[in-house]
Scaffold this active site. Sequence first.
Site, mmCIF file in Angstrom:
data_model
loop_
_atom_site.group_PDB
_atom_site.id
_atom_site.type_symbol
_atom_site.label_atom_id
_atom_site.label_comp_id
_atom_site.label_asym_id
_atom_site.label_seq_id
_atom_site.Cartn_x
_atom_site.Cartn_y
_atom_site.Cartn_z
ATOM 1 N N THR A 380 0.916 -1.119 0.000
ATOM 2 C CA THR A 380 0.000 0.000 0.000
ATOM 3 C C THR A 380 0.957 1.170 0.000
ATOM 4 O O THR A 380 2.147 0.981 0.209
ATOM 5 C CB THR A 380 -0.851 -0.116 1.284
ATOM 6 O OG1 THR A 380 -1.639 -1.286 1.174
ATOM 7 C CG2 THR A 380 -1.718 1.069 1.555
ATOM 8 N N ASN A 400 -3.309 -3.760 -2.498
ATOM 9 C CA ASN A 400 -3.291 -4.791 -1.465
ATOM 10 C C ASN A 400 -1.940 -5.495 -1.442
ATOM 11 O O ASN A 400 -1.026 -5.028 -0.798
ATOM 12 C CB ASN A 400 -4.445 -5.775 -1.582
ATOM 13 C CG ASN A 400 -4.605 -6.570 -0.283
ATOM 14 O OD1 ASN A 400 -4.310 -6.042 0.778
ATOM 15 N ND2 ASN A 400 -5.044 -7.807 -0.348
ATOM 16 N N GLY A 472 1.144 -0.894 5.138
ATOM 17 C CA GLY A 472 1.514 -1.890 6.137
ATOM 18 C C GLY A 472 0.405 -2.846 6.528
ATOM 19 O O GLY A 472 0.498 -3.468 7.584
HETATM 20 N N1 GLY Z 1 -5.179 -3.637 1.646
HETATM 21 C C1 GLY Z 1 -4.800 -3.227 2.941
HETATM 22 C C2 GLY Z 1 -5.853 -2.409 3.621
HETATM 23 O O1 GLY Z 1 -6.640 -1.769 2.963
HETATM 24 O O2 GLY Z 1 -5.919 -2.412 4.805
#
Ligand code: GLY
Length: 568
Positions: A380, A400, A472
């Site tokens: 991210t 993601n 993270g």
């Molecule tokens: N894909 C990580 C989040 O959105 O938390």
Amino acid sequence: MHHPHLLKQAAILLFCATILQTAVAQDPAAKTPDGPFRNGMVVCATPNASKVGLDILKKGGNAVDAAVAVQFALAVTHPEAGNIGGGGFMVYRSAKGNTNTLDFREKGPAAASANMFLDSAGNVVKDMSLATHQASGVPGSVDGMVEAHRKYGKLKWADLVQPAIDLARKGFAISRRLAGSLNWGGPQFRKLNPGKTYFLKDVAWKEGDLLVQEDLAKTLELIRDKGRDGFYAGKVADEIAAEMRAGNGLISKADLQNYHSVWRNAITGKYKDYKIITMPPPSSGGIALLQLLHSVEKYPLHRWGHNQDSTVQLIVEAERRVYADRSKYLGDPDFYKVPVDSLLNPTYLDNRMKTFNWNAATPSSSIQPGAFVGYESDQTTHYSIVDKEGNSVSITTTLNGSFGSKILVGGAGFLLNNEMDDFSSKPGVPNMFGLIGGKANSIQAGKRMLSSMTPTIIEKGGKLFMVVGTPGGSTIITSVFQTILNVIEFDEDMQQAVTSKRFHHQWLPDQVNIEKDALDPAAISKLEQKGYKIISGGASGRVDAILVTKDGYYGGADPRGDDTGLGW
Ligand code: GLY
């Protein structure tokens, strides 16, 4: 409650991502910001994208103009996470103090359903929500940028997209970190993309190689010329639909046509003299951050000191309780009534912390989500921007996993997200971040998957104080939380607060993950004696933040990546 083999899989993913992160060095062009800057500042994941944002500010663009340009530039220069095929969240505060948030999170396609990642025996099919065409939610980033610009932008849209087109067409010299990531992703790119992709070379990528992305440049030109319709209709929509048909994916042209980002009121809370302005659901990040801050507010953290055993114990116990709530009560508010007021009720939070005992770790098995009615592939990315007038933008955006599903849309040259893994595929079964969920975050057509992204803006005395966020996965919330405490409680400057070593607990699995050398051996031993399981590992998050002082803006660019802060 959770599957040992899936936890093991999550741990392996974490381990691989950790290796990936620690094995590659920061781009020498990456810049730790000096400051103070009076006219504006951009802190983001790559030197090239930071420069694009700074140039826009210098041309008279405001923070939102710069954010749009940075989003597209990151889609080119940070392909692991920067994106047009993903989604994200923006928290905005105008110089006058008006706040707003934009939810451009991906959505489940119309053909998505609760059990889509289960086999006939009802078990989760390994990797189906991660490395397939079905793993993608309907992308929101392009609509988000169009919408942010429509409402707040000042400069011409085309001028904000053009720098990214130039970077994609002319190419840019890749950093050691990106070379490492591309080599790591190679086998999957080969397996998942039968055609040629520009992420594959006959020999290994190395620092300084030129990455040219002509198909992406053409897609960005359509976005430049047609705005939303350059992506959600016409050639690119046809290409996405064709890619989906070829790979049994679910996203249809109607899904693309129907996608719209949503303006939502920010959720706000107080920590001592500070006002926290942050992202509401479908992110869990804002609520969890406010819960955490309230849970520790009464304790003398400043006196105990940064990463000392009492500090860590208190924070871990707060995190354990907050992540338990997250697993049950957080989801897309358009589909599930999230009990925001109950979760943020001060008495509720105080009572939660009363069950904690200084002499021994509370076993997570004894903590359940409150009763009222990850791991990281770290891909991210976050950027923080403040302009000359003091308008500020905090955006976290994601595919993601690293490079998302690693599937490029044939002809259109961009990567698709694998955000469907952020839904709960089956109650109690952990996703790739080790997070579990249930009904609140079950898969439904048109629903947004729960996120941990926590773009945040902080005021002090009614004035802008800090802009902060990080990638993270599940560690996003705890990294933002610690960065804020590092400044407010431990008197660290912005860069120190970002650089300082971090730790993380998320209820399940019941362990404290610490960055290497985050705690001294004496603190570790005291915590272990009380029953805490401490696991030392690789880097956690990449925080990019800006602190506003009476002298001007100071940035914190995370040395864990190629993150760069530029100001003027
Ligand atoms: N894909 C990580 C989040 O959105 O938390």
